[in-house]
Scaffold this active site. Sequence first.
Site, PDB file in Angstrom:
ATOM      1  N   GLN A  77     -59.423 -39.054  29.258  1.00 26.12           N
ATOM      2  CA  GLN A  77     -60.787 -38.545  29.227  1.00 26.12           C
ATOM      3  C   GLN A  77     -61.543 -39.277  28.137  1.00 26.12           C
ATOM      4  O   GLN A  77     -61.046 -39.432  27.041  1.00 26.12           O
ATOM      5  CB  GLN A  77     -60.792 -37.060  28.895  1.00 26.12           C
ATOM      6  CG  GLN A  77     -59.905 -36.235  29.780  1.00 26.12           C
ATOM      7  CD  GLN A  77     -59.462 -34.981  29.076  1.00 26.12           C
ATOM      8  OE1 GLN A  77     -60.186 -34.419  28.272  1.00 26.12           O
ATOM      9  NE2 GLN A  77     -58.263 -34.547  29.372  1.00 26.12           N
ATOM     10  N   TYR A  94     -51.453 -19.257  28.442  1.00 27.87           N
ATOM     11  CA  TYR A  94     -50.722 -18.695  27.295  1.00 27.87           C
ATOM     12  C   TYR A  94     -49.528 -17.867  27.772  1.00 27.87           C
ATOM     13  O   TYR A  94     -49.240 -16.822  27.214  1.00 27.87           O
ATOM     14  CB  TYR A  94     -51.652 -17.813  26.444  1.00 27.87           C
ATOM     15  CG  TYR A  94     -52.745 -18.582  25.760  1.00 27.87           C
ATOM     16  CD1 TYR A  94     -52.568 -19.039  24.460  1.00 27.87           C
ATOM     17  CD2 TYR A  94     -53.933 -18.877  26.402  1.00 27.87           C
ATOM     18  CE1 TYR A  94     -53.569 -19.771  23.833  1.00 27.87           C
ATOM     19  CE2 TYR A  94     -54.926 -19.618  25.788  1.00 27.87           C
ATOM     20  CZ  TYR A  94     -54.749 -20.055  24.494  1.00 27.87           C
ATOM     21  OH  TYR A  94     -55.718 -20.772  23.881  1.00 27.87           O
ATOM     22  N   HIS A 138     -55.825 -30.705  20.218  1.00 31.67           N
ATOM     23  CA  HIS A 138     -55.842 -31.769  21.228  1.00 31.67           C
ATOM     24  C   HIS A 138     -54.721 -32.736  20.901  1.00 31.67           C
ATOM     25  O   HIS A 138     -54.936 -33.940  20.745  1.00 31.67           O
ATOM     26  CB  HIS A 138     -57.208 -32.459  21.272  1.00 31.67           C
ATOM     27  CG  HIS A 138     -57.734 -32.576  22.666  1.00 31.67           C
ATOM     28  ND1 HIS A 138     -58.525 -33.601  23.100  1.00 31.67           N
ATOM     29  CD2 HIS A 138     -57.561 -31.777  23.752  1.00 31.67           C
ATOM     30  CE1 HIS A 138     -58.823 -33.425  24.379  1.00 31.67           C
ATOM     31  NE2 HIS A 138     -58.253 -32.327  24.795  1.00 31.67           N
ATOM     32  N   ASN A 139     -53.514 -32.167  20.797  1.00 29.62           N
ATOM     33  CA  ASN A 139     -52.373 -32.925  20.293  1.00 29.62           C
ATOM     34  C   ASN A 139     -51.874 -33.997  21.253  1.00 29.62           C
ATOM     35  O   ASN A 139     -51.775 -35.157  20.903  1.00 29.62           O
ATOM     36  CB  ASN A 139     -51.219 -31.972  19.969  1.00 29.62           C
ATOM     37  CG  ASN A 139     -51.639 -30.874  18.996  1.00 29.62           C
ATOM     38  OD1 ASN A 139     -52.645 -31.014  18.308  1.00 29.62           O
ATOM     39  ND2 ASN A 139     -50.884 -29.785  18.949  1.00 29.62           N
ATOM     40  N   HIS A 140     -51.557 -33.571  22.454  1.00 28.82           N
ATOM     41  CA  HIS A 140     -50.931 -34.529  23.369  1.00 28.82           C
ATOM     42  C   HIS A 140     -51.889 -35.629  23.828  1.00 28.82           C
ATOM     43  O   HIS A 140     -51.509 -36.794  23.858  1.00 28.82           O
ATOM     44  CB  HIS A 140     -50.285 -33.782  24.544  1.00 28.82           C
ATOM     45  CG  HIS A 140     -49.126 -32.948  24.089  1.00 28.82           C
ATOM     46  ND1 HIS A 140     -48.878 -31.690  24.583  1.00 28.82           N
ATOM     47  CD2 HIS A 140     -48.183 -33.182  23.156  1.00 28.82           C
ATOM     48  CE1 HIS A 140     -47.804 -31.190  23.964  1.00 28.82           C
ATOM     49  NE2 HIS A 140     -47.370 -32.083  23.103  1.00 28.82           N
ATOM     50  N   HIS A 178     -51.111 -24.205  28.692  1.00 28.37           N
ATOM     51  CA  HIS A 178     -52.354 -24.415  27.956  1.00 28.37           C
ATOM     52  C   HIS A 178     -53.414 -23.379  28.342  1.00 28.37           C
ATOM     53  O   HIS A 178     -54.113 -22.854  27.478  1.00 28.37           O
ATOM     54  CB  HIS A 178     -52.863 -25.830  28.231  1.00 28.37           C
ATOM     55  CG  HIS A 178     -54.142 -26.157  27.527  1.00 28.37           C
ATOM     56  ND1 HIS A 178     -54.175 -26.595  26.232  1.00 28.37           N
ATOM     57  CD2 HIS A 178     -55.427 -26.090  27.936  1.00 28.37           C
ATOM     58  CE1 HIS A 178     -55.417 -26.803  25.867  1.00 28.37           C
ATOM     59  NE2 HIS A 178     -56.217 -26.502  26.887  1.00 28.37           N
ATOM     60  N   ARG A 219     -68.288 -27.385  22.508  1.00 25.72           N
ATOM     61  CA  ARG A 219     -68.807 -26.679  23.696  1.00 25.72           C
ATOM     62  C   ARG A 219     -68.463 -25.198  23.659  1.00 25.72           C
ATOM     63  O   ARG A 219     -69.261 -24.350  24.042  1.00 25.72           O
ATOM     64  CB  ARG A 219     -68.272 -27.322  24.984  1.00 25.72           C
ATOM     65  CG  ARG A 219     -68.962 -28.615  25.341  1.00 25.72           C
ATOM     66  CD  ARG A 219     -68.640 -29.053  26.763  1.00 25.72           C
ATOM     67  NE  ARG A 219     -67.242 -29.393  26.971  1.00 25.72           N
ATOM     68  CZ  ARG A 219     -66.661 -30.521  26.561  1.00 25.72           C
ATOM     69  NH1 ARG A 219     -67.366 -31.414  25.911  1.00 25.72           N
ATOM     70  NH2 ARG A 219     -65.389 -30.754  26.798  1.00 25.72           N
TER      71      ARG A 219
END
Lengths: 221, 777, 104, 104
Positions: free
Chosen positions: B241, B44, B87-89, B41, B108
């Site tokens: 989160q 890369y 923010h797939n997982h 993540h 942000r």
Amino acid sequence: MNPLIKIITFPGTNCEYDAYKQLRFLGAEAELVWHQQSTLGNCSGIILPGGFAHGDYLRPGAIARFSPIMEEVIKFAEAGGPVVGICNGFQVLTECGLLPGALSKNEEMRFICKTVPCVVKSTASVLTSAATGGQELHLPINHGEGNYVCDDATLQYLTTNNMIVLSYTTNVNGSIENIAGITNKIGNVVGLMPHPERAVDPLTGQTDGQVLLKSFIEATK
Amino acid sequence: MEKKHILLGLTDSEYDLIKEKLGREPNDLELAMYSVMWSEHCSYKSSRIHLGRLPSASPRVLVGPGENAGVIDVGDNIAVAIRIESHNHPSAIEPYQGAATGAGGIIRDIFTMGARPIALMDPLFTGPPEQPHNAYLLDGIVKGISGYGNSVGVPTVGGNLVFDTCYNQNPLVNVFCLGILPKDRLVLGRASGVGNLVVLLGSSTGRDGIGGVSILASAAFESDQAGDTTSQSSSKRPSVQVGDPYEEKRLIEASLALLDAHLVVAIQDLGGAGLACATSELAARGRVAMDVYLSEIPLRESDMTPPEIMTSESQERMLAIVKPDDFADVQEICKKFEVQASVIGHIVPESSDCPNQLRILTEAGGTVLADIPAATLADEAPKYNREITPPKPLAKLDDMLSASRDPAEIATDGSHHASVPDIAEDILRLLVDPAFVYEQYDHQLFTNTVCGPGEADAAVLKLSAPDIAFTGKALALSSDANPNYCAIDPRLGTAMTVAESALNVACTGAEPIGLVNCLNFGNPEHGEVMWQLSESIDGMAQACRELDIPVVGGNVSLYNSSEGKDILPTPVVAVVGLIESISQKPPIIGLNAEETLILLGQTEHNLCGSAVSRLHEQSSPRAHACNLPRLDLKFHKQLIGFITKLVGAQIGSSNGIPQEIANSTDNLLSYIHDVSFGGIAIALCEMAIKSQCGAIVTGISSVEELFSESPSRVIVCTKFPEKILELSQQYGIPSKVIGSAGGKAVTADNLFTLDLANMSDQFSGYLSTYLKVTDRE
Amino acid sequence: MAEATLYLMTTQTTEEMNKMEYKVQVIIKPLDVIANPEGKAIERALSALSFTQANKVRVGKVVNFSISADTAEAAQKITEEICQKLLVNPVMEYSEILISQEAG
Amino acid sequence: MAEATLYLMTTQTTEEMNKMEYKVQVIIKPLDVIANPEGKAIERALSALSFTQANKVRVGKVVNFSISADTAEAAQKITEEICQKLLVNPVMEYSEILISQEAG
Ligand SMILES: Nc1ncnc2c1ncn2[C@@H]1O[C@H](COP(=O)(O)OP(=O)(O)O)[C@@H](O)[C@H]1O
Ligand SMILES: [Mg+2]
């Protein structure tokens, strides 16, 4: 002194610039006032704009009503000054007791953002004086908690005193009597869920909000 | 017991590389920091060597890939910042918070650059909502975007909604954000100035998403849904989160105020990998040394360990570099917005042997807990040239799902449409109105929205913000994806995706000026996935080069899989277009009775990869067995230029407009819609439903022509057909009349008839049917 | 704000020496006469899941916090004040308070 | 939906004769490690209102409903199932169940 409209801004408020921009577009003078201020200064009318004051936590408007500026707003309203609460501002007005009832979660439990037809039910308020009774207005709504609730006695009080100023033509959020906006008994304090400031600029769609804001501007003169 | 670095998701050779970089064994804190920074993540590592092939230059580009967001000059001293992220997982585990924090994170990235965020788009991909778990995920995701975006005060003006069984366990949640800024407010995340303070702004640090990036966005990710609900069961999963849009709203206002007052030297958001990432990136980009004192970091829980503090992904935090003399003023502004500001470190003199040392200390003057060259964390993760295995020709890309018939046969003969009612039935099955989704999003805030979601082929926004006055310009935004096409041919499919997105903005009169992308793929350790990724990048590069659209940023999300199978390759692109001058609303999607329908561009009679073919396969066309329609990028560019001028002239642009159009007083175009998903059939039905006006279609002769999704086509509805035909001929664009608008049904000779009421019910009813009731099963 | 709180706690340490920590749970429920859309939504979901045994669903809020006070009665009094001033909107809601001594 | 439920109740009356109505209260709280922004906002408001005695505010939900079941144990079991299937998301929340016999 020239009429000057004060737009109250809480942390989390987000429609203050839109109200400011459109009031000025319609020829009024306006100024933003931060919630921590304890005086209003020169003020001929007050807008409590939309948004999510204090994140809407606990209940929309529940925390905002304790901001220092609110004492001044209440005094101004009680002295008969024109005050309009839009969306979140309406929620603040019911929480602080300037308007009766409360706004609960939309019946379908979803946030709704779309333009809906509304009807002017009473022109006896600072927000509707320039409109005609029964006039249909297409107004954007944008809320998750706009479902107006009150007990039977309050509803009775609202209807006998002609205090429902605006209603939806179809019940979009579960409100009693399709209520979209109400006023206090003498008509100087108005709360409504639709956003008249979002229906001013022809480039962005409807202009039906103009008549409401113009009424208000007139009342501040 | 397994080795520590393995548990943290690092391989043996990566561990050796860390030792080599440090010249010693890393301690636990250092290892934790490397593990998150060297995760897929953040680093890369599988895609970086390929991403360099994307063209990123144009005279307008102020900041290209590599920073928090790309920045493009739009004149009048105004720039736009754009970025997209996945923010797939996290959304698979907790759809509401996963999507909410996805929105929060990308916002942000935008205000970090000094831009005020004014628009979001949310390309979403889930399994079909007929399955309750998919409906639960989609409902939660949409509510998360709605709950966060509306409250933080950034309107969501567009997005996508794609259903496919390949996303069953692994929904894709991509979020795009656009901000605008006065050019001189642009700041970069580069620390500088020995003695300057490192200031942490915003929320306290808790145990949120510890190890999130390495665990959630890596091979170790596995969705296990089981759980004990009646006790505080401990779980190996990182804790979810939780987004706080109210904190973020105050952080936006405080950050922009700090930048306007020139009180920060550099600023950086905290996202994946938390403080480890922000501190090392700031130090590495600025080539400075930094000391960080753990004792000064406000914690939500007092007993957090140093690795937990440094890798926590608590939301709504920013890291700023501030001159000591300015700190009092910084505090003043932060106090106004009730934003916590804590000095947690300093820029310190570099040591001679290591230029940008990042040191983590217990407190100022205390014990050194970690001592790492910042660049080794931020920039020197291994880059893998992973094995690329092209699929065998005609081989199935996905052996799990076999088509009930040979897709090639479907693609060419169309024989499954033997009876006419079938066609009507198929059209109804393809009609899905995303209004159920976008009506939950505030899409009007800032009163900029000229065309909102569902109205036109792209969202159109006046170029203005609370602190930036409207100068007559507007922006057009479109996000697109075509996983079906990409499954069959990732290179061509991705090029077509770019082409569609660019044409979408052109349909509102805008010139495409920049693109960001989010590459959602499966497991990069599978050769075929790497092949898809590499091909997709090449296809994007080629399309962007030929269409002159710079790629100014992107994001890669790998290890997306469901039921053990990699997802279809799903590159998502978002294109921003600029309208030089707008005085009238552009033509939107719709029909006007008694007007003429004209198709601009040419239809290739080919159903390969089309939505209608998919309906007639048991699963989906992941077979490599047919050839997609051709894409002629030269012609496509010509078409984009023509449409931009045609629409642009009508709405008030004066840029290179042909005389004939400028002189016309009446609107040449009443309505416009590009032809994409579902072909001409769906384009026309959507136009009909939107204005509740039917159409008689005359110029379409076959099922292939009706449903083909060949690129570079637009339908217009006009009072002046001769003029349009003449102009298009002049500009070398093939055009033909395909019918006229009117009546209460859409009818095509010998093919189908559908009445408006029936279509409209199907269109608007589909999503609400499945999303009214959602449980977690 | 968090800092302000911390600061107050530090300076008040001596006079707070004798105070106890009480655990407070305030349950806020919708008044019976007020519609409860959240409850209705859950009821719909339950019936879709074939939990037809369940009905009359009403959803409210629970707010838990600690209070430092001399006695349980004092804690109760402060909590009532907090409910009246902030936590409860009597137009729609009523509350139930539960006070217990902090464990440890 | 509400009508459907009513209808079911009417037709099932005979076989439901022996069932009892139980009152169920499910309190759903955020796990300790999960941030609770609403609690934080309330804490801030309380401190602005000078209720500095209160802290560690956490907000959750309370769901009340009736269940018709043969025994309290059966009601408990159904409720647990409802929590697991619908009401509680175990990655963020936990629940406490309270069952009592319906008054009247
Ligand atoms: N998830 C979403 N969020 C916001 N808007 C959406 C979403 N999905 C679709 N839309 C909007 O609905 C409209 C139709 O979507 P779609 O059919 O995907 O467009 P396209 O014509 O590009 O295929 C577009 O305006 C799009 O922006
Ligand atoms: Mg499109």
